[in-house]
Design a protein around this motif. Sequence first.
Motif, PDB file in Angstrom:
ATOM      1  N   SER A 110       0.899  -1.168  -0.011  1.00 44.78           N
ATOM      2  CA  SER A 110      -0.009   0.058   0.130  1.00 44.78           C
ATOM      3  C   SER A 110       0.976   1.119  -0.007  1.00 44.78           C
ATOM      4  N   LYS A 111       0.469   2.480   0.057  1.00 49.31           N
ATOM      5  CA  LYS A 111       1.193   3.727  -0.202  1.00 49.31           C
ATOM      6  C   LYS A 111       1.917   3.669   1.244  1.00 49.31           C
ATOM      7  N   VAL A 112       1.224   3.160   2.456  1.00 53.81           N
ATOM      8  CA  VAL A 112       1.921   3.148   3.925  1.00 53.81           C
ATOM      9  C   VAL A 112       3.060   2.335   3.625  1.00 53.81           C
ATOM     10  N   GLY A 113       2.790   1.001   3.408  1.00 56.16           N
ATOM     11  CA  GLY A 113       3.600   0.053   2.846  1.00 56.16           C
ATOM     12  C   GLY A 113       5.108   0.437   2.230  1.00 56.16           C
ATOM     13  N   ILE A 114       4.766   0.934   0.935  1.00 54.40           N
ATOM     14  CA  ILE A 114       6.001   1.379   0.056  1.00 54.40           C
ATOM     15  C   ILE A 114       6.782   2.449   1.057  1.00 54.40           C
ATOM     16  N   ASN A 115       6.043   3.453   1.656  1.00 58.79           N
ATOM     17  CA  ASN A 115       6.690   4.495   2.140  1.00 58.79           C
ATOM     18  C   ASN A 115       7.536   4.106   3.216  1.00 58.79           C
ATOM     19  N   THR A 116       7.044   3.052   3.846  1.00 55.51           N
ATOM     20  CA  THR A 116       7.758   2.352   5.367  1.00 55.51           C
ATOM     21  C   THR A 116       8.867   1.709   4.957  1.00 55.51           C
ATOM     22  N   ALA A 117       8.804   0.927   3.650  1.00 58.64           N
ATOM     23  CA  ALA A 117      10.154   0.427   3.182  1.00 58.64           C
ATOM     24  C   ALA A 117      11.104   1.187   2.962  1.00 58.64           C
ATOM     25  N   LYS A 118      10.773   2.275   1.980  1.00 56.58           N
ATOM     26  CA  LYS A 118      11.685   3.224   1.706  1.00 56.58           C
ATOM     27  C   LYS A 118      12.501   3.972   2.853  1.00 56.58           C
ATOM     28  N   LEU A 119      11.674   4.354   3.855  1.00 60.54           N
ATOM     29  CA  LEU A 119      12.169   4.813   4.997  1.00 60.54           C
ATOM     30  C   LEU A 119      12.954   4.103   6.008  1.00 60.54           C
ATOM     31  N   LEU A 120      12.811   2.657   5.980  1.00 54.86           N
ATOM     32  CA  LEU A 120      13.468   1.760   6.846  1.00 54.86           C
ATOM     33  C   LEU A 120      14.508   0.844   6.176  1.00 54.86           C
ATOM     34  N   SER A 121      14.567   0.762   4.789  1.00 54.41           N
ATOM     35  CA  SER A 121      15.431  -0.123   4.271  1.00 54.41           C
ATOM     36  C   SER A 121      16.945  -0.055   4.410  1.00 54.41           C
ATOM     37  N   LYS A 122      17.314   0.996   4.855  1.00 55.38           N
ATOM     38  CA  LYS A 122      18.700   1.286   5.095  1.00 55.38           C
ATOM     39  C   LYS A 122      19.044   0.693   6.650  1.00 55.38           C
ATOM     40  N   LYS A 123      18.127   0.601   7.393  1.00 55.70           N
ATOM     41  CA  LYS A 123      18.396   0.157   8.667  1.00 55.70           C
ATOM     42  C   LYS A 123      18.106  -1.324   9.056  1.00 55.70           C
ATOM     43  N   TYR A 124      17.247  -1.671   8.291  1.00 55.12           N
ATOM     44  CA  TYR A 124      16.601  -3.127   8.610  1.00 55.12           C
ATOM     45  C   TYR A 124      16.736  -3.847   7.237  1.00 55.12           C
ATOM     46  N   ASN A 125      16.810  -5.231   7.413  1.00 56.11           N
ATOM     47  CA  ASN A 125      16.709  -6.058   6.669  1.00 56.11           C
ATOM     48  C   ASN A 125      15.442  -6.277   6.025  1.00 56.11           C
ATOM     49  N   ILE A 126      14.516  -6.112   4.987  1.00 50.86           N
ATOM     50  CA  ILE A 126      13.184  -6.020   4.878  1.00 50.86           C
ATOM     51  C   ILE A 126      12.871  -6.929   3.604  1.00 50.86           C
ATOM     52  N   LYS A 127      11.669  -7.726   4.107  1.00 54.64           N
ATOM     53  CA  LYS A 127      11.263  -8.745   3.282  1.00 54.64           C
ATOM     54  C   LYS A 127       9.441  -7.803   3.125  1.00 54.64           C
ATOM     55  N   LEU A 128       9.214  -7.650   1.642  1.00 54.11           N
ATOM     56  CA  LEU A 128       7.893  -7.132   1.669  1.00 54.11           C
ATOM     57  C   LEU A 128       6.940  -8.135   0.968  1.00 54.11           C
ATOM     58  N   ILE A 129       5.728  -8.631   1.232  1.00 49.11           N
ATOM     59  CA  ILE A 129       5.050  -9.437   0.785  1.00 49.11           C
ATOM     60  C   ILE A 129       3.832  -8.401   0.164  1.00 49.11           C
ATOM     61  N   GLU A 130       3.389  -8.779  -1.163  1.00 45.83           N
ATOM     62  CA  GLU A 130       2.499  -8.316  -1.796  1.00 45.83           C
ATOM     63  C   GLU A 130       1.741  -9.334  -2.859  1.00 45.83           C
ATOM     64  N   ALA A 131       0.383  -9.360  -2.665  1.00 40.02           N
ATOM     65  CA  ALA A 131      -0.526 -10.327  -3.436  1.00 40.02           C
ATOM     66  C   ALA A 131      -0.416 -10.090  -5.036  1.00 40.02           C
ATOM     67  N   ASP A 132      -0.526  -8.556  -5.415  1.00 32.28           N
ATOM     68  CA  ASP A 132      -0.560  -8.199  -6.778  1.00 32.28           C
ATOM     69  C   ASP A 132       0.652  -8.319  -7.557  1.00 32.28           C
ATOM     70  N   LYS A 133       0.940  -9.448  -8.465  1.00 30.10           N
ATOM     71  CA  LYS A 133       2.089  -9.861  -9.157  1.00 30.10           C
ATOM     72  C   LYS A 133       2.670  -8.525 -10.101  1.00 30.10           C
ATOM     73  N   GLU A 134       1.670  -7.821 -10.537  1.00 31.40           N
ATOM     74  CA  GLU A 134       2.098  -6.823 -11.426  1.00 31.40           C
ATOM     75  C   GLU A 134       2.727  -5.701 -10.440  1.00 31.40           C
ATOM     76  N   LYS A 135       2.386  -5.243  -9.154  1.00 30.92           N
ATOM     77  CA  LYS A 135       2.936  -4.436  -8.486  1.00 30.92           C
ATOM     78  C   LYS A 135       4.111  -4.660  -7.938  1.00 30.92           C
ATOM     79  N   CYS A 136       4.363  -6.067  -7.759  1.00 31.38           N
ATOM     80  CA  CYS A 136       5.568  -6.583  -7.423  1.00 31.38           C
ATOM     81  C   CYS A 136       6.797  -6.277  -8.285  1.00 31.38           C
TER      82      CYS A 136
END
Length: 446
Positions: free
Chosen positions: A239-265
Amino acid sequence: MRIVIAGAGEMGFHLAKLLTAEEQDIVIIDSNSTVLEYVSQHLDVNTVRGSSTSPRVLKEANIGKADLLIAVTSIQETNITTCILGKSLGAKKTIARISNVELLHSREELNLSNVGIDEIISPASLAAREIKRLLKQSALTDTFEFEKGVLSLVGITIDEDSELFGKTLTETAYLNPDHSFTTVAILRDDKTIIPYGENKFQNGDHAYFIAQPDGIDRVTALAGKESFEIKNLMILGASKVGINTAKLLSKKYNIKLIEADKEKCLHLVDELPDTMIINGDGRDINLLKEESIDRMDAFVALTENSETNIMASLLAKNQGVRKTIALVENVDYIHLSQSIGIDTLINKKLIAASFIFRYIRKGEVLNIAGIHGVDAEILEFELGEKSKIMQKPLKDMDFPKTAIVGGVIRKGKGIAVQGNFEFETKDRVVVLSKPECIRKVESFFK
């Protein structure tokens, strides 16, 4: 102060509730008569039915005399148009809710104030920042720092393993011999309690403290919790919150993001190069196991579906994840975190409404913060030479019972406050106050 709010959804309603508690002159515009009827039944505000993009409707709301216009409908274009029209019709200041975060990053280049928009806010961006804050202290359900941490607001859940359980504040005094923390609020069964001596801690309470740095460790220990380092983070939902959170935190944490929409992935692979993107259903326990859910330190569920976020977070908790945060759209769900086992439930509309409230008040107080689900605000004041609260010791002041002084920052050091405490010029005072008595609280610091 005359304030016009365009949009009577959850965000607009919550904002109006905060402002009417301060006896502000509020007008709410919405095209839905049923929603406006609900607002009128619950809040002392004026309402105008119609589109906020109509000059006629804005004039009916007396926009020309508005000190502030806040456009928070669910449609970004409506909010932008409303602010442009409102400013041209005489509104002194305007704030627009946006959904495209790109506008935030380009705000200086675009110079939006030239077209009538003084401030823009993105609920998705604000929610991402809130998640970052919540992950900082792993054992706590909430945390907010004052003056780089010399005092902090911390929240924690009380259960039967806690040394505080079953004791009154008076009975727990011996557990806090150097007064390194002060209990400022208890959230229990959807009710906010400003606690004093005979209030007793109960199982399932969310308790909130103002603490010095060593007081945070003491509160954590007394609650039977243990801080731990977060390295591996799983996010559910692009979601917009999910994408923003990943952008904000990806330098600090090892992140896995799960998304059901293949095209969005496929699109996210380029947008989030430091995040592992996984296509799948985050409610599938087998998928979670395949992606090493048992090795995750934290799980954040941020899809657009509240029930999915709650169920997935409970699955993660059941698999041993120690820190869980779920985004919910329904404000009524916020208090469920007390009873269902998720560490924190957040609502981006409430976060944004509280942010706007703080923005409006920031000229009068140094700092102001909200607490998830708690019907109170944390304020920070600096004392001037004529501040009323310096006239007598705190116990001799007629300080409101629905507010409490949590601590003082004096010369860069955090100090706990007891009844015989005497304030000095330049003290920075941290107070928790219910909305209805904020004005009265402020009178002590003028």
